[in-house]
Design a protein around this motif. Structure first.
Motif, PDB file in Angstrom:
ATOM      1  N   ILE A  55       2.250 -22.059 -15.562  1.00 17.73           N
ATOM      2  CA  ILE A  55       2.399 -20.601 -15.676  1.00 17.73           C
ATOM      3  C   ILE A  55       1.308 -19.901 -14.886  1.00 17.73           C
ATOM      4  N   PHE A  56       0.073 -20.385 -15.017  1.00 13.65           N
ATOM      5  CA  PHE A  56      -1.031 -19.795 -14.256  1.00 13.65           C
ATOM      6  C   PHE A  56      -0.757 -19.872 -12.754  1.00 13.65           C
ATOM      7  N   SER A  57      -0.210 -20.989 -12.300  1.00 15.49           N
ATOM      8  CA  SER A  57       0.071 -21.156 -10.877  1.00 15.49           C
ATOM      9  C   SER A  57       1.100 -20.141 -10.396  1.00 15.49           C
ATOM     10  N   ARG A  58       2.153 -19.954 -11.184  1.00 11.20           N
ATOM     11  CA  ARG A  58       3.189 -18.988 -10.798  1.00 11.20           C
ATOM     12  C   ARG A  58       2.633 -17.574 -10.750  1.00 11.20           C
ATOM     13  N   LEU A  59       1.843 -17.232 -11.744  1.00 16.82           N
ATOM     14  CA  LEU A  59       1.269 -15.890 -11.784  1.00 16.82           C
ATOM     15  C   LEU A  59       0.266 -15.683 -10.660  1.00 16.82           C
ATOM     16  N   THR A  60      -0.477 -16.731 -10.333  1.00 17.55           N
ATOM     17  CA  THR A  60      -1.441 -16.634  -9.232  1.00 17.55           C
ATOM     18  C   THR A  60      -0.724 -16.408  -7.912  1.00 17.55           C
ATOM     19  N   ASN A  61       0.334 -17.168  -7.672  1.00 22.12           N
ATOM     20  CA  ASN A  61       1.090 -17.037  -6.420  1.00 22.12           C
ATOM     21  C   ASN A  61       1.690 -15.642  -6.261  1.00 22.12           C
ATOM     22  N   ARG A 106       0.338 -14.645  -2.602  1.00 15.76           N
ATOM     23  CA  ARG A 106       1.269 -14.915  -1.487  1.00 15.76           C
ATOM     24  C   ARG A 106       1.184 -13.814  -0.432  1.00 15.76           C
ATOM     25  N   LYS A 107       1.311 -12.571  -0.854  1.00 14.38           N
ATOM     26  CA  LYS A 107       1.162 -11.437   0.057  1.00 14.38           C
ATOM     27  C   LYS A 107       0.362 -10.352  -0.666  1.00 14.38           C
ATOM     28  N   PRO A 108      -0.946 -10.540  -0.756  1.00 12.63           N
ATOM     29  CA  PRO A 108      -1.752  -9.593  -1.544  1.00 12.63           C
ATOM     30  C   PRO A 108      -1.812  -8.208  -0.917  1.00 12.63           C
ATOM     31  N   LYS A 109      -1.689  -7.206  -1.742  1.00 18.16           N
ATOM     32  CA  LYS A 109      -1.858  -5.835  -1.291  1.00 18.16           C
ATOM     33  C   LYS A 109      -3.350  -5.549  -1.108  1.00 18.16           C
ATOM     34  N   ASP A 110      -3.641  -4.530  -0.329  1.00 16.54           N
ATOM     35  CA  ASP A 110      -5.042  -4.215  -0.056  1.00 16.54           C
ATOM     36  C   ASP A 110      -5.817  -3.932  -1.342  1.00 16.54           C
ATOM     37  N   GLU A 111      -5.174  -3.253  -2.290  1.00 16.89           N
ATOM     38  CA  GLU A 111      -5.883  -2.900  -3.526  1.00 16.89           C
ATOM     39  C   GLU A 111      -6.185  -4.125  -4.394  1.00 16.89           C
ATOM     40  N   TYR A 112      -5.503  -5.254  -4.126  1.00 19.39           N
ATOM     41  CA  TYR A 112      -5.793  -6.476  -4.866  1.00 19.39           C
ATOM     42  C   TYR A 112      -7.067  -7.158  -4.354  1.00 19.39           C
ATOM     43  N   LEU A 113      -7.535  -6.749  -3.191  1.00 17.45           N
ATOM     44  CA  LEU A 113      -8.656  -7.437  -2.556  1.00 17.45           C
ATOM     45  C   LEU A 113      -9.975  -6.702  -2.726  1.00 17.45           C
ATOM     46  N   THR A 114      -9.971  -5.627  -3.470  1.00 21.44           N
ATOM     47  CA  THR A 114     -11.186  -4.852  -3.663  1.00 21.44           C
ATOM     48  C   THR A 114     -11.704  -5.048  -5.077  1.00 21.44           C
ATOM     49  N   TYR A 115     -12.700  -4.249  -5.469  1.00 19.33           N
ATOM     50  CA  TYR A 115     -13.215  -4.294  -6.832  1.00 19.33           C
ATOM     51  C   TYR A 115     -12.186  -3.686  -7.790  1.00 19.33           C
ATOM     52  N   SER A 116     -12.259  -4.109  -9.045  1.00 18.91           N
ATOM     53  CA  SER A 116     -11.389  -3.505 -10.045  1.00 18.91           C
ATOM     54  C   SER A 116     -11.965  -2.154 -10.472  1.00 18.91           C
ATOM     55  N   ASP A 117     -11.196  -1.429 -11.280  1.00 18.53           N
ATOM     56  CA  ASP A 117     -11.665  -0.144 -11.788  1.00 18.53           C
ATOM     57  C   ASP A 117     -12.970  -0.318 -12.562  1.00 18.53           C
ATOM     58  N   ARG A 118     -13.710   0.774 -12.661  1.00 13.99           N
ATOM     59  CA  ARG A 118     -14.899   0.728 -13.519  1.00 13.99           C
ATOM     60  C   ARG A 118     -14.445   0.372 -14.933  1.00 13.99           C
ATOM     61  N   GLY A 119     -15.080  -0.607 -15.503  1.00 15.69           N
ATOM     62  CA  GLY A 119     -14.683  -1.056 -16.834  1.00 15.69           C
ATOM     63  C   GLY A 119     -13.640  -2.149 -16.809  1.00 15.69           C
TER      64      GLY A 119
END
Length: 499
Positions: free
Chosen positions: A152-158, A162-175
């Motif tokens: 399950i972790f593998s599927r969710l990770t992929n 697989r095609k990460p959006k730009d916002e997935y590659l930055t820091y998360s929200d404060r908190g």
């Protein structure tokens, strides 16, 4: 003459093609030594790169890279239309490099005047119990790694990789990642009666990070922090490292009891109390509702913060868990903390803290300074893991598995350990306590069992003052069912020899 001398000397540089050190690095060190020793004095012209490469039987590219590096560091200089020379400004660098240990890090002696700060030395002196490497049998607090939902972790990770959006590659929200905070908020309301909004949840890399955040924001040096005794040693170390005065409060049959504070501490201000009401660590006692209400009343009367560590509330084997202290709190003085360490695995480094509404901005801001939260990818995976029902399914499965493993442990203990130690079931958690006879040396018992492959913990490690009984913590959650009986049998054999 200079050209011939430099050429002859460079031929003397020995390069080892089989060395783990790259050839350019070997050449760099060889030329540098010749320069610093004076064999290549300032103003000496080096042979052409092609000549050096031919004479040393290496590529010209290696030579060029080395020379360019030494020019950038100031050892060599170029003269237009003339070639490469040993720099004329060498004297200002010679003394430093002649004493440098860059090429032999074992040969140097550090300055004895270098030292830690007072706070750093304090941390270095605090107790720490290193986990025995490679030993998993009966380790307390260890989940069942072999039953983790890796597919399950593998599927969710992929899904995100697989095609990460730009916002997935930055820091998360404060908190922290807001969808995860929303998922945790819904889960806590339903399962632990915690009253919170997603904004009140601060994602951390575990309980230790939450403790550090709370210490930095709520505790000043010499403030008094009351802790369960025996209690969570790692938590105590965080408070002591922040400069707090940690006061041990003895545990009674219902857990933490402020009335049992030392006589000299009565009527003194208490900044914070650390408690584990759902399953006191390490004794496993459950704080009843009446005690919880009294504790909250005491905290309000004394203007005291409460740090509620709800570290394994999900794994209760009899009855329903009582509401969290935070859910009963009407004055906003309880900080509720938990993590995914036990439900999933410690290496995930994912936890959370519920802070009062008045503290949201301060904790979110401090979180970005002190920890920057857990990697965004991890938060995204766990958010989906919760929202898509995998979390609840896994938790129900593991609760049954761990309860079964506890029963197998108790049956084996009744068969092999009955006349050696006193061990009984626990309503919640990952370990049982095995109480030793009065004449036993618990440190020697722990050391001997660990040497034989049993990762047990000595209960005295968690005590600030001597506890009335001697015992060891025997984990059951992380040991497969088929290994428990033989493990207990082997433990019994050792205990018969040393008790």
């Amino acid at each position: 003459m200079a050209k011939f001398a430099s050429g002859a000397l460079l031929e003397g540089i020995k390069l080892d093609q089989n060395s783990q050190s790259p050839l350019y690095r070997q050449l760099y060190i060889g030329i540098r030594k010749l320069i610093l020793s004076g064999d290549l004095p300032p103003g000496t012209k080096l042979p052409a790169s092609r000549t050096i490469a031919t004479e040393l039987d290496i590529s010209r590219t290696t030579v060029i890279n080395t020379i360019e590096q030494m020019i950038s560091e100031g050892f060599l200089e170029t003269r237009r239309g003339s070639g490469t020379y040993v720099t004329q400004r060498l004297s200002e660098m010679t003394e430093f490099y002649q004493t440098s240990v860059e090429d032999d890090p074992e040969s140097g002696e550090e300055d004895p005047n270098l030292c830690l700060s007072k706070r750093g030395q304090g941390y270095a002196d605090l107790p720490h119990q290193y986990e025995p490497e490679g030993i998993f049998t009966f380790r307390p607090s260890q989940p069942a790694y072999e039953l983790l939902p890796h597919d399950i972790f593998s599927r969710l990770t992929n899904r995100y990789q697989r095609k990460p959006k730009d916002e997935y590659l930055t820091y998360s929200d404060r908190g922290g990642y807001m969808p995860l905070r929303e998922a945790i908020s819904s889960y806590l309301k339903a399962s632990r009666s915690v009253r919170c909004t997603p904004e009140q949840i601060i994602i951390t890399s575990g309980t230790q990070t939450a403790l550090n955040l709370a210490s930095q924001l709520l505790i000043d040096p010499d403030d008094s922090v009351w802790m369960e005794d025996p209690g969570h040693t790692a938590a105590r170390c965080v408070f002591q490292g922040s400069g707090a005065k940690v006061v041990p409060i003895p545990i009674d049959e219902h857990g933490f009891n402020p009335a049992l504070c030392p006589e000299e501490e009565k009527n003194k201000a208490v900044k914070l109390a650390y408690v584990t009401p759902s399953s006191q660590h390490p004794l496993g006692r459950r704080m009843p509702l009446t005690r919880r209400i009294k504790l909250l009343e005491w905290a309000q009367q004394n203007n005291t913060w409460i740090f509620e560590d709800d570290y394994n509330s999900e794994f209760r084997y009899t009855g329903r868990p009582l509401s969290a202290l935070q859910g009963l709190d009407k004055s906003g003085r309880v900080l509720y903390v938990s993590s995914f360490t036990k439900i999933l695995y410690p290496g995930l480094r994912l936890g959370y803290m519920v802070v009062p509404k008045s503290m949201i901005e301060a904790f979110a801001h401090a979180s970005t300074i002190l920890q920057r939260s857990t990697p965004l990818l991890t938060q995204q995976i766990i958010a989906d893991f919760i929202n898509e029902g995998f979390f609840a399914t896994h938790m129900r499965k593991m609760r049954k598995v761990y309860h079964q493993r506890q029963q197998i442990l108790l049956q084996a203990a009744d068969k092999y350990l009955k006349d050696l130690v006193e061990i009984s079931a626990v309503d919640q958690g990952f370990h049982c306590n095995a109480w030793l006879p009065e004449h036993a040396d618990p440190e020697m018992v722990e050391t001997t069992l660990r040497a034989a492959g049993y990762a047990v913990n000595n209960i005295s490690y968690y005590c600030m003052k001597p506890y009335k009984r001697k015992g060891i913590m025997v984990g059951f959650a992380g040991t497969p069912e088929d290994k428990i009986p033989e493990g207990v049998k082997g433990m019994a054999k050792i205990l018969r020899e040393i008790l």
